[in-house]
Write an enzyme that holds these catalytic residues in place. Structure first.
Site, PDB file in Angstrom:
ATOM      1  N   CYS A  31      23.494  57.048 -24.348  1.00 37.43           N
ATOM      2  CA  CYS A  31      24.150  54.987 -24.344  1.00 37.43           C
ATOM      3  C   CYS A  31      22.363  53.971 -23.918  1.00 37.43           C
ATOM      4  O   CYS A  31      21.187  54.960 -23.966  1.00 37.43           O
ATOM      5  CB  CYS A  31      24.097  55.202 -22.904  1.00 37.43           C
ATOM      6  SG  CYS A  31      24.496  53.017 -22.716  1.00 37.43           S
ATOM      7  N   HIS A  58      33.220  54.520 -24.170  1.00 36.08           N
ATOM      8  CA  HIS A  58      32.235  53.845 -23.647  1.00 36.08           C
ATOM      9  C   HIS A  58      32.402  52.798 -23.967  1.00 36.08           C
ATOM     10  O   HIS A  58      31.540  52.499 -22.683  1.00 36.08           O
ATOM     11  CB  HIS A  58      31.069  55.151 -24.523  1.00 36.08           C
ATOM     12  CG  HIS A  58      29.559  54.668 -24.460  1.00 36.08           C
ATOM     13  ND1 HIS A  58      29.166  55.758 -23.567  1.00 36.08           N
ATOM     14  CD2 HIS A  58      28.912  53.533 -24.483  1.00 36.08           C
ATOM     15  CE1 HIS A  58      27.987  54.693 -23.582  1.00 36.08           C
ATOM     16  NE2 HIS A  58      27.787  53.954 -23.591  1.00 36.08           N
ATOM     17  N   GLU A  59      32.220  52.291 -24.124  1.00 35.40           N
ATOM     18  CA  GLU A  59      32.218  50.962 -25.129  1.00 35.40           C
ATOM     19  C   GLU A  59      33.172  49.897 -23.828  1.00 35.40           C
ATOM     20  O   GLU A  59      31.970  48.925 -23.759  1.00 35.40           O
ATOM     21  CB  GLU A  59      32.098  50.431 -27.060  1.00 35.40           C
ATOM     22  CG  GLU A  59      30.799  51.131 -27.122  1.00 35.40           C
ATOM     23  CD  GLU A  59      29.438  51.259 -27.030  1.00 35.40           C
ATOM     24  OE1 GLU A  59      29.424  49.649 -26.106  1.00 35.40           O
ATOM     25  OE2 GLU A  59      29.317  51.841 -27.503  1.00 35.40           O
ATOM     26  N   HIS A  96      31.416  49.284 -20.317  1.00 35.25           N
ATOM     27  CA  HIS A  96      30.600  48.370 -20.509  1.00 35.25           C
ATOM     28  C   HIS A  96      31.361  47.092 -20.249  1.00 35.25           C
ATOM     29  O   HIS A  96      30.418  46.427 -19.389  1.00 35.25           O
ATOM     30  CB  HIS A  96      30.077  47.734 -21.727  1.00 35.25           C
ATOM     31  CG  HIS A  96      29.140  49.465 -22.119  1.00 35.25           C
ATOM     32  ND1 HIS A  96      27.374  49.411 -21.240  1.00 35.25           N
ATOM     33  CD2 HIS A  96      28.833  50.025 -23.265  1.00 35.25           C
ATOM     34  CE1 HIS A  96      26.942  50.654 -21.287  1.00 35.25           C
ATOM     35  NE2 HIS A  96      27.166  50.837 -23.043  1.00 35.25           N
TER      36      HIS A  96
HETATM   37 ZN    ZN Z   1      26.681  52.630 -23.345  1.00 32.32          ZN
END
Ligand code: ZN
Length: 177
Positions: A101, A143-144, A147
């Site tokens: 990341c 993954h995004e 966030h």
């Molecule tokens: Zn990330």
């Protein structure tokens, strides 16, 4: 020319806050932010970046898959802005693979993700897209998406033994491929 934005690192509270939905996609501020995110992720060699990583608490990210050493068959795609994304369905099959990341430099972790997901998002013109993503692109999306909910990949690693330094990752993982 869009400016390259500062990427905030783990420990900054912005990375732990849930991001807010974008109400007006056509807003100049949002459109400029899309350009700036693209301008930031490409030179950072990232395959994705989410707005909270540049301290903008909006539900949007860029997915920018391209072939890498680990994923030689990853699709090469133009950096794609995805606004107000949603995950509609998830495969029961879970796959573990290494992630890094831009907000957590120097560390890689083995992260379980759904192998396939059905998603919906708006593009920068407000057009709604619904599609099934698989494998590496599905992994980037998940993954995004995390966030946007104030989560990072470290939260999903099953054991701290599945965290390694970037240096060891290069030695152990990349060189075995
Ligand atoms: Zn990330």
């Amino acid at each position: 020319m869009s400016q390259i934005l500062q990427i905030y690192k783990l420990g900054n509270p912005i990375l732990r806050q849930p991001a807010q939905p974008i109400e007006n996609i056509y807003d100049e501020y949002i459109q400029n932010l899309i350009d700036a995110l693209i301008a930031t992720v490409v030179p950072a060699n990232g395959v994705g970046i989410a707005a909270p990583q540049v301290a903008e608490s909006y539900r949007m990210f860029i997915v920018a898959s391209r072939p890498t050493l680990r994923y030689p068959n990853a699709p090469e795609m133009e950096p794609t802005p995805m606004l107000n994304p949603r995950i509609i369905a998830r495969s029961s099959e879970i796959v573990k693979d290494w992630e890094g990341c831009l907000s957590i430099p120097g560390i890689r972790g083995l992260v379980p993700r759904h192998q396939a997901i059905e998603v919906e998002y708006s593009d920068r013109n407000g057009k709604l897209h619904r599609q099934v993503l698989t494998d590496f692109v599905a992994r980037i999306f998940q993954h995004e998406y995390d966030h946007l909910d104030g989560k990072v990949f470290l939260d999903r690693v099953e054991s701290t033994k599945e965290l390694i330094s970037e240096e060891e990752y290069q030695k152990q993982i990349i060189q075995k491929l």
